[in-house]
Design a protein around this motif. Structure first.
Motif, short mmCIF file in Angstrom:
data_model
loop_
_atom_site.label_atom_id
_atom_site.label_comp_id
_atom_site.label_asym_id
_atom_site.label_seq_id
_atom_site.Cartn_x
_atom_site.Cartn_y
_atom_site.Cartn_z
N ARG A 1 1.25 -1.26 -0.10
CA ARG A 1 0.03 0.44 0.44
C ARG A 1 0.85 1.56 0.02
O ARG A 1 1.02 2.03 -0.10
CB ARG A 1 -0.68 0.08 1.41
CG ARG A 1 -1.85 -0.81 1.18
CD ARG A 1 -2.82 -1.01 2.71
NE ARG A 1 -1.79 -2.10 3.52
CZ ARG A 1 -2.55 -2.59 4.70
NH1 ARG A 1 -3.67 -2.85 4.52
NH2 ARG A 1 -1.13 -2.46 5.52
N GLU B 1 -6.98 0.92 6.23
CA GLU B 1 -5.41 0.51 5.55
C GLU B 1 -4.22 1.59 5.37
O GLU B 1 -3.21 1.07 5.49
CB GLU B 1 -5.96 0.60 4.13
CG GLU B 1 -7.45 -0.47 3.59
CD GLU B 1 -6.85 -2.09 3.34
OE1 GLU B 1 -5.38 -2.09 3.12
OE2 GLU B 1 -7.60 -2.61 3.19
N ALA C 1 -0.85 1.36 6.49
CA ALA C 1 0.57 1.39 5.75
C ALA C 1 1.93 1.86 6.27
O ALA C 1 2.87 2.37 5.80
CB ALA C 1 0.01 2.05 4.14
N ALA D 1 -7.30 -0.62 -5.36
CA ALA D 1 -6.44 -0.86 -3.91
C ALA D 1 -5.98 0.33 -3.21
O ALA D 1 -6.62 1.94 -3.48
CB ALA D 1 -4.74 -1.79 -4.20
N LYS E 1 -3.23 3.28 -1.86
CA LYS E 1 -1.64 3.82 -1.88
C LYS E 1 -1.85 4.84 -1.24
O LYS E 1 -2.55 5.87 -1.32
CB LYS E 1 -1.84 3.95 -3.21
CG LYS E 1 -1.06 3.17 -4.12
CD LYS E 1 -0.64 1.63 -3.92
CE LYS E 1 -0.07 0.53 -5.46
NZ LYS E 1 1.43 -0.37 -4.52
#
Length: 517
Positions: A71, A117, A121, A147, A149
């Motif tokens: 990520r 998320e 990361a 996803a 990032k």
């Protein structure tokens, strides 16, 4: 070479073709480029001759390339030894959080899942000693591949010369502000982000629940304890890991933005200022919503209107005739139906039975049901080496279900294993022969040339290559054309290995195999 002399079409290191200048900030320029060796889009930073922090940016990029989390934006190359210093990163296509919020705040569960998320990361980066320090909604991306990032970890702070006495807390505040933004579509910081600034009360930003109704108290508390470092009931959340732990149980949903349609719970007033037509005719309005037609355009039959006597008498006569005709048709239909049912019951039904049986078969009836296969163990695999040591003590980290931990090869002084061997790998012992249909590899950094090998003995001659992936990085999903049978599975790296700044090595964060035992 100065950044201002570089034009679209220029090549760096003989492989990175610059295509489009994305932005330029104080002597550093970001380009959309193509890696012609691997035929993929990349992002390239270049610097003017007088840019004061070129070496710091290159060092930060090399450090960020070691973060073992898909990520985090991957760093593919970084060099300041030639005439033009550059950093090559993953090109992320998708929507930033700012863009997702252009139509309004996210639903609370989607906001929490997205930021959870991001927190994980940032926590993975912090565990490697690398921090962001300038998190904004533009740095959190939802990629076109579905996803999360986080862009700019390490590199953005170096570009801007940003430091912090307590970088862990700084990033905790940043993650908390991302959750604030996702819940409210407002930004509680001083940066220009494209979002509306958070309203202030007594000189400080309002809490999310003061801006938008329906935000769960738990999420409001997490924002206050992180973005504002308020104590709350359990003390402030001082790190991204603390926030990730607090959000560990939230669902991970696609963060679809709120559509800009008018609120359905509040009918619009009529032009005359009186009750709306929807209020006068609730059933008609509801039917109009389902059909997509305004309520006032739905016809309502007139009531209590008979017209003249002749018209009413004529209508009555016609009705009587119609009723008689309908009765006769019903009688005929009943007789025909009874005869048809009797015929069917007395006729063999083998053909129909076969057809029904075929129709009832599910579409995937012929496909086997796959399950996640549980490995018995793992080890480094170096059949061409002298000592065979490829960090076997860390191999279990690649099958522990935690992508934040990883196994890696030894560090080599060249991308071709120092010309000592053709490859090395991670060998997984399934404990018994299994049938493998699919594999999910989560690789660190990249790009890699990686093979999947399967066999019944932990020897190079007994292993068969069942899949080859070139230019692989991050998460790699492999679906085999034909199932592979064997006890041992090897993730095999061949040249070229990617550089981590000083040495060349391969990294596996997690391996999941699916098939039939």
């Amino acid at each position: 070479m100065s950044t201002f002399m570089i034009e679209p079409g220029a090549r760096l290191a003989g492989r990175y073709r610059l295509e489009e200048l994305v932005n330029e900030t104080r002597g550093a320029a970001l380009w959309k480029a193509t890696d012609e060796t691997l035929a993929r889009l990349v992002a390239v930073w270049t610097f003017t001759d007088g840019f004061p922090r070129t070496s710091e940016v290159v060092r930060a990029a090399r450090a960020a390339s070691r973060i073992a989390d898909a990520r985090v934006t991957q760093v593919f190359d970084a060099d300041d030894s030639g005439p033009t210093a550059y950093v090559v990163e993953e090109w992320v296509s998708g929507q930033s959080l700012t863009e997702l919020l252009s139509q309004g705040p996210l639903e609370p569960d989607r906001a929490a899942g997205l930021v959870a998320e991001a927190a994980e990361a940032v926590a993975a980066a912090a565990s490697a000693g690398i921090h962001h320090l300038c998190l904004t909604p533009n740095k959190l991306m939802w990629s076109s591949g579905g996803a999360v990032k986080v862009t700019g970890i390490g590199v953005d702070a170096a570009l801007r010369g940003i430091t912090s006495a307590d970088p862990v807390v700084t990033d905790a505040r940043g993650v908390g502000r991302l959750l604030y933004a996702a819940l409210t579509a407002h930004w509680p910081g001083e940066e220009q982000t494209g979002l509306r600034p958070a309203p202030l009360v007594s000189g400080r930003p309002c809490e999310p629940s003061q801006i938008r109704a329906g935000i769960p108290g738990r999420l409001n508390d997490i924002v206050c304890r992180s973005a504002f470092q308020m104590a709350g009931r359990s003390g402030p959340l001082n790190s991204a890991q603390d926030i990730a732990d607090a959000l560990a149980d939230v669902p991970r949903l696609v963060p679809l933005p709120v559509t800009p349609s008018a609120p359905r719970s509040r009918p619009a007033p009529s032009d005359e200022g009186g009750p709306s037509r929807r209020a006068e005719h609730p059933r008609r309005a509801e039917r109009g919503e389902r059909l997509g037609v305004p309520a006032h355009q739905l016809a309502t039959p007139p009531r209590g209107s008979r017209g003249n006597g002749r018209s009413g008498s004529s209508t009555s006569t016609v009705n009587k005739v119609l009723i008689g005709a309908v009765a006769m048709l019903v009688f005929v239909a009943v007789v025909v139906g009874a005869w048809t049912v009797g015929s069917v019951m007395n006729t063999p039904n083998e053909g129909n039975s076969q057809a029904t049986s075929a129709e009832e078969q599910p579409a995937n009836a012929g496909e086997p049901e796959l399950s996640v296969l549980e490995p018995a163990g793992a080890d480094g695999f170096d059949p061409q080496g002298d000592d065979g040591d490829e960090h076997g003590d860390k191999a279990g980290l690649a099958i522990d279900g935690d992508p934040s931990t990883s196994w890696n090869t030894q560090g080599y002084n060249s991308e071709s294993f120092g010309n000592l061997k053709s490859g090395v790998g991670l060998i997984i012992d399934m404990g018994a022969s299994v049938e493998i249909h699919e594999a999910n590899l989560q690789l660190g950094g990249g790009p890699y040339s990686v093979h999947l090998r399967v066999g019944d003995a932990p020897e190079e001659s007994a292993l068969t290559t069942v899949s080859e992936q070139a230019g692989a990085s991050g998460e790699v999903n492999i679906k085999l054309d034909d199932p592979a049978q064997g006890r041992y599975v090897v993730v095999w790296f061949t040249a070229p290995l990617p550089s981590d700044g000083g040495e060349y090595r391969g990294t596996v964060n997690e391996v999941e195999l699916r098939g039939i035992t």
